[in-house]
Design an enzyme around this catalytic site. Structure first.
Site: not given
Ligand code: A3P
Length: 309
Positions: A61, A120, A122, A144, A152, A207, A243, A246
Site C-alpha cells: 500500500k 513487483k 513486497h 510511504r 491504506s 509516495y 489518481f 488510474m
Molecule cells: P489509499 O488506500 O490511501 O487510497 P499499492 O499499489 O502499493 O497497493 O498502493 C495502493 C495505494 O496507492 C492506495 O492508497 C491507492 O489509492 C494509492 N494509489 C494508487 N494509484 C495512485 C495514484 N495514481 N496516485 C495516488 N495514489 C495512488
C-alpha cells in the site's frame, strides 16, 4: 500453453472458488507471510532474474501500482493503448504471490514473459532472492509515511478476502506497530532498503514526493532506467497516472480481480490516493502513542518521511 495459463485471472479465481479464504500467516525467517507464499518459499527464494529485469519493491500500500503504471508507460514511450494490453498483475508479475490452483503464481507468470520484466515484490530486503543483487538488477523502492500506509493497509485488508481478518481499527493499529501484518514490520521494511540503497544502487522514492511533484519523480525514474522520453511524453505519463485516471482505468484499478478476492464494494482498490488521510482515522491519543513508539523504532535512521505536504 497449459490450460492453466490460458485461463484469465478472473476465470482462474472463479475456478479456485471455495479454496479461497483469508489465509493464515506463517513466518519465513521471522517475517509473517501468507501461508501460500510461506509454503512455496523455496521456489521463490531460488528465483533467478535476468539482469535486465526491474524490481519494484514496496511495503504493501505504499504506491506499488502507481509506480508499475509509470514504469510501464515509460518503457512504452507513453503509449496508453499499449499499457492497456492487460491488467497490472499480468503486465507486471508479482514475484512471491502464490494462491490456490489454478490461479497462476507470480513465478508461473514470469515464465511466460520475456525480459525485461517489471517485477513487483513486497518482500523485505533480506528476503529478496539474491539473484537480483548478483545480477545487478535495477530496483525501485517506494516508501510511504507510516500513518497513511497503515490506514491504506487497513482498508485493503477489509476488502482483500485472502488477507487475515483485520478486525477493528483499534486493534489493527497495534498489530501494525508490532509488525504482525502480512509482510511484517513496516519499520524494518523501509529501513532495510534505506540502509542498502547506495551499495545496491536502489532508487528510493517517497509516495509523498510523487504526490507533491509527479513530473519530477517520473523524470527521476526515467533517468534511473536510462530512458529518454520527450517532455510531451512525460506530461502524458503524469496525466495518465493521475489518481483519477488510474481509478477509471480497468487495466490499472484491479477490477480484474473478482469479488471473492477483492471485494471493492467494501473499499475500492483506488481508495483515496492522498497524503494525510491518517488524520481522519487516528484519534489524538492514538497519534501520540504511535509517534512515541515511532521515535523508538526509527531512532537508528533518519529517513525523511512526511505525513503531510
Ligand atoms: P489509499 O488506500 O490511501 O487510497 P499499492 O499499489 O502499493 O497497493 O498502493 C495502493 C495505494 O496507492 C492506495 O492508497 C491507492 O489509492 C494509492 N494509489 C494508487 N494509484 C495512485 C495514484 N495514481 N496516485 C495516488 N495514489 C495512488
Amino acid at each position: 500453453m497449459s490450460e492453466e495459463e490460458e485461463l484469465s485471472y478472473s476465470e482462474a479465481i472463479e475456478k479456485a472458488g471455495a479454496s479461497i479464504s483469508r489465509f493464515p500467516l506463517i513466518p519465513v525467517r521471522g517475517v509473517p507471510l501468507m501461508s501460500y507464499i510461506a509454503n512455496n518459499w523455496d521456489s521463490i527464494w531460488a528465483f533467478r532474474p535476468d539482469p535486465s529485469d526491474l524490481l519494484i519493491a514496496t511495503y504493501p500500500k505504499a504506491g506499488t501500482t502507481w509506480t508499475q503504471e509509470i514504469v510501464d508507460l515509460l518503457f512504452h514511450n507513453g503509449d496508453a493503448e499499449a499499457c492497456k494490453r492487460a491488467p497490472t498483475p499480468v503486465r507486471s508479475p508479482f514475484l512471491e504471490i502464490f494462491s490456490p490452483p489454478p490461479i497462476p503464481s507470480g513465478l508461473d507468470h514470469m515464465k511466460t514473459m520475456d525480459p525485461p520484466r517489471i517485477i513487483k515484490t513486497h518482500l523485505p530486503f533480506q528476503l529478496v532472492p539474491t539473484g537480483f543483487w548478483e545480477n545487478k538488477c535495477k530496483v525501485i523502492y517506494v516508501a510511504r509515511n507510516a500513518k497513511d500506509n497503515l490506514v491504506s493497509y487497513f482498508y485493503f485488508d477489509c476488502m482483500n478476502l485472502t488477507q487475515p481478518e483485520p478486525g477493528p481499527w483499534e486493534g489493527y493499529l497495534p498489530k501494525f506497530m508490532r509488525g504482525e501484518l502480512s509482510w511484517g514490520s513496516w519499520y524494518d521494511h523501509v529501513k532495510g532498503y534505506w540502509m542498502e540503497r547506495e551499495k545496491k544502487n536502489i532508487l528510493y522514492l517517497f509516495y509523498e514526493d510523487m504526490k507533491e511533484n509527479p513530473r519530477r519523480e517520473v523524470e527521476r525514474i526515467m533517468r534511473y532506467l536510462d530512458l529518454s522520453v520527450s517532455e510531451e511524453v512525460i506530461s502524458r505519463i503524469v496525466e495518465l497516472t493521475s489518481f483519477k485516471n488510474m481509478k477509471e482505468n480497468p487495466m490499472a484499478n484491479y477490477s480484474c480481480i473478482p469479488k471473492p478476492v477483492f471485494d471493492q464494494s467494501i473499499s475500492p482498490f483506488m481508495r483515496k490516493g492522498e497524503v494525510g488521510d491518517w488524520r481522519n482515522h487516528f484519534t489524538p491519543q492514538q497519534s501520540e502513542m504511535f509517534d512515541q513508539d515511532y521515535e523508538k523504532q526509527m531512532k537508528d535512521v533518519n529517513i525523511p518521511f512526511r505525513d503531510n505536504i
